[in-house]
Design a protein around this motif. Sequence first.
Motif, PDB file in Angstrom:
ATOM      1  N   GLN A 157       0.849  -1.191   0.000  1.00 34.87           N
ATOM      2  CA  GLN A 157       0.000   0.000   0.000  1.00 34.87           C
ATOM      3  C   GLN A 157       0.884   1.240   0.000  1.00 34.87           C
ATOM      4  O   GLN A 157       1.923   1.258   0.671  1.00 34.87           O
ATOM      5  N   PRO A 158       0.478   2.275  -0.732  1.00 30.35           N
ATOM      6  CA  PRO A 158       1.247   3.518  -0.664  1.00 30.35           C
ATOM      7  C   PRO A 158       1.116   4.130   0.727  1.00 30.35           C
ATOM      8  O   PRO A 158       0.089   3.992   1.383  1.00 30.35           O
ATOM      9  N   VAL A 159       2.167   4.793   1.178  1.00 25.44           N
ATOM     10  CA  VAL A 159       2.099   5.539   2.434  1.00 25.44           C
ATOM     11  C   VAL A 159       1.331   6.824   2.128  1.00 25.44           C
ATOM     12  O   VAL A 159       1.646   7.524   1.168  1.00 25.44           O
ATOM     13  N   GLN A 160       0.330   7.114   2.914  1.00 23.35           N
ATOM     14  CA  GLN A 160      -0.466   8.321   2.703  1.00 23.35           C
ATOM     15  C   GLN A 160       0.393   9.550   2.947  1.00 23.35           C
ATOM     16  O   GLN A 160       1.079   9.657   3.967  1.00 23.35           O
ATOM     17  N   LEU A 209       9.143  11.506   6.799  1.00 19.96           N
ATOM     18  CA  LEU A 209       9.485  11.146   5.427  1.00 19.96           C
ATOM     19  C   LEU A 209       9.683  12.382   4.558  1.00 19.96           C
ATOM     20  O   LEU A 209       9.144  13.450   4.844  1.00 19.96           O
ATOM     21  N   ASP A 210      10.417  12.231   3.499  1.00 23.25           N
ATOM     22  CA  ASP A 210      10.753  13.300   2.562  1.00 23.25           C
ATOM     23  C   ASP A 210       9.610  13.466   1.553  1.00 23.25           C
ATOM     24  O   ASP A 210       9.288  12.528   0.830  1.00 23.25           O
ATOM     25  N   PHE A 211       9.013  14.661   1.493  1.00 21.66           N
ATOM     26  CA  PHE A 211       7.883  14.904   0.608  1.00 21.66           C
ATOM     27  C   PHE A 211       8.250  14.829  -0.873  1.00 21.66           C
ATOM     28  O   PHE A 211       7.376  14.718  -1.719  1.00 21.66           O
ATOM     29  N   SER A 212       9.537  14.873  -1.210  1.00 21.67           N
ATOM     30  CA  SER A 212       9.939  14.800  -2.615  1.00 21.67           C
ATOM     31  C   SER A 212      10.066  13.352  -3.093  1.00 21.67           C
ATOM     32  O   SER A 212      10.392  13.109  -4.246  1.00 21.67           O
ATOM     33  N   LYS A 213       9.780  12.399  -2.204  1.00 24.36           N
ATOM     34  CA  LYS A 213       9.910  10.976  -2.544  1.00 24.36           C
ATOM     35  C   LYS A 213       8.574  10.263  -2.400  1.00 24.36           C
ATOM     36  O   LYS A 213       7.641  10.788  -1.811  1.00 24.36           O
ATOM     37  N   VAL A 248       7.538  -3.566   6.177  1.00 25.59           N
ATOM     38  CA  VAL A 248       8.618  -2.625   5.897  1.00 25.59           C
ATOM     39  C   VAL A 248       8.073  -1.409   5.163  1.00 25.59           C
ATOM     40  O   VAL A 248       7.011  -1.468   4.533  1.00 25.59           O
ATOM     41  N   THR A 249       8.808  -0.313   5.257  1.00 29.38           N
ATOM     42  CA  THR A 249       8.555   0.867   4.445  1.00 29.38           C
ATOM     43  C   THR A 249       9.687   0.932   3.435  1.00 29.38           C
ATOM     44  O   THR A 249      10.838   0.648   3.762  1.00 29.38           O
ATOM     45  N   ALA A 250       9.349   1.286   2.194  1.00 31.25           N
ATOM     46  CA  ALA A 250      10.354   1.365   1.135  1.00 31.25           C
ATOM     47  C   ALA A 250      10.137   2.630   0.325  1.00 31.25           C
ATOM     48  O   ALA A 250       9.011   3.115   0.181  1.00 31.25           O
ATOM     49  N   VAL A 251      11.226   3.169  -0.218  1.00 30.08           N
ATOM     50  CA  VAL A 251      11.188   4.392  -1.009  1.00 30.08           C
ATOM     51  C   VAL A 251      11.497   4.040  -2.470  1.00 30.08           C
ATOM     52  O   VAL A 251      12.327   3.169  -2.745  1.00 30.08           O
ATOM     53  N   GLN A 252      10.814   4.715  -3.386  1.00 25.59           N
ATOM     54  CA  GLN A 252      11.035   4.455  -4.807  1.00 25.59           C
ATOM     55  C   GLN A 252      12.452   4.851  -5.203  1.00 25.59           C
ATOM     56  O   GLN A 252      12.926   5.928  -4.856  1.00 25.59           O
ATOM     57  N   GLU A 253      13.123   3.978  -5.920  1.00 22.83           N
ATOM     58  CA  GLU A 253      14.481   4.212  -6.419  1.00 22.83           C
ATOM     59  C   GLU A 253      14.386   5.138  -7.625  1.00 22.83           C
ATOM     60  O   GLU A 253      13.851   4.768  -8.660  1.00 22.83           O
TER      61      GLU A 253
END
Length: 127
Positions: free
Chosen positions: A50-53, A62-66, A113-118
Motif C-alpha cells: 500500500q502507498p504511504v499516505q 518522510l521526505d515529501f519529494s519521494k 517494511v517501508t520502502a522508497v522508490q528508487e
Amino acid sequence: MNLGNLLETALSLLPSVNFMHRHFTGSEVDEFGQDAPSYSEWSVCRGMVQPVQRSKYEDLGLDFSKTYINVWGSIPLFTAGVQKQPDQILWNGYIWNVTAVNEWNQYNGWVSVTAVQEKRHERPVVA
C-alpha cells in the motif's frame, strides 16, 4: 491448538499481490572501478503493498519529494542500517529500497517494511 499461519490464510480474504524482492549480497567493482552493490536474483512473495499516505509523511519523518510504500510479506528484509545497502522490492514496475523495518508482532516470519522508490529507475522495470 495449532492455528497455522493466520496471515497466509488471511491473504485469501484480503487484497493481496505478488511482488518481487532481492537481498543485498555484497559489493563488486563495476566497469568504472567503483564499488557497486550486488543483489540476489529476484524472488516472488505474496503479500500486501500500500502507498504511504502523504498526510502521514510529516509524522513519519518522510521526505515529501519521494514516494513510499508499506509492504507486508513473509520474508526477512533489511535496511542500510543493518547492512551496507538496503534490500529491494520490485512492485508495480518500480524498484523500491527498504528504508525501515516497522514494529510488527512477527508471526510465522511475516514482516512489515517501508520502502522508497528508487529514482534511478524512473521507468518501469521488468524482472
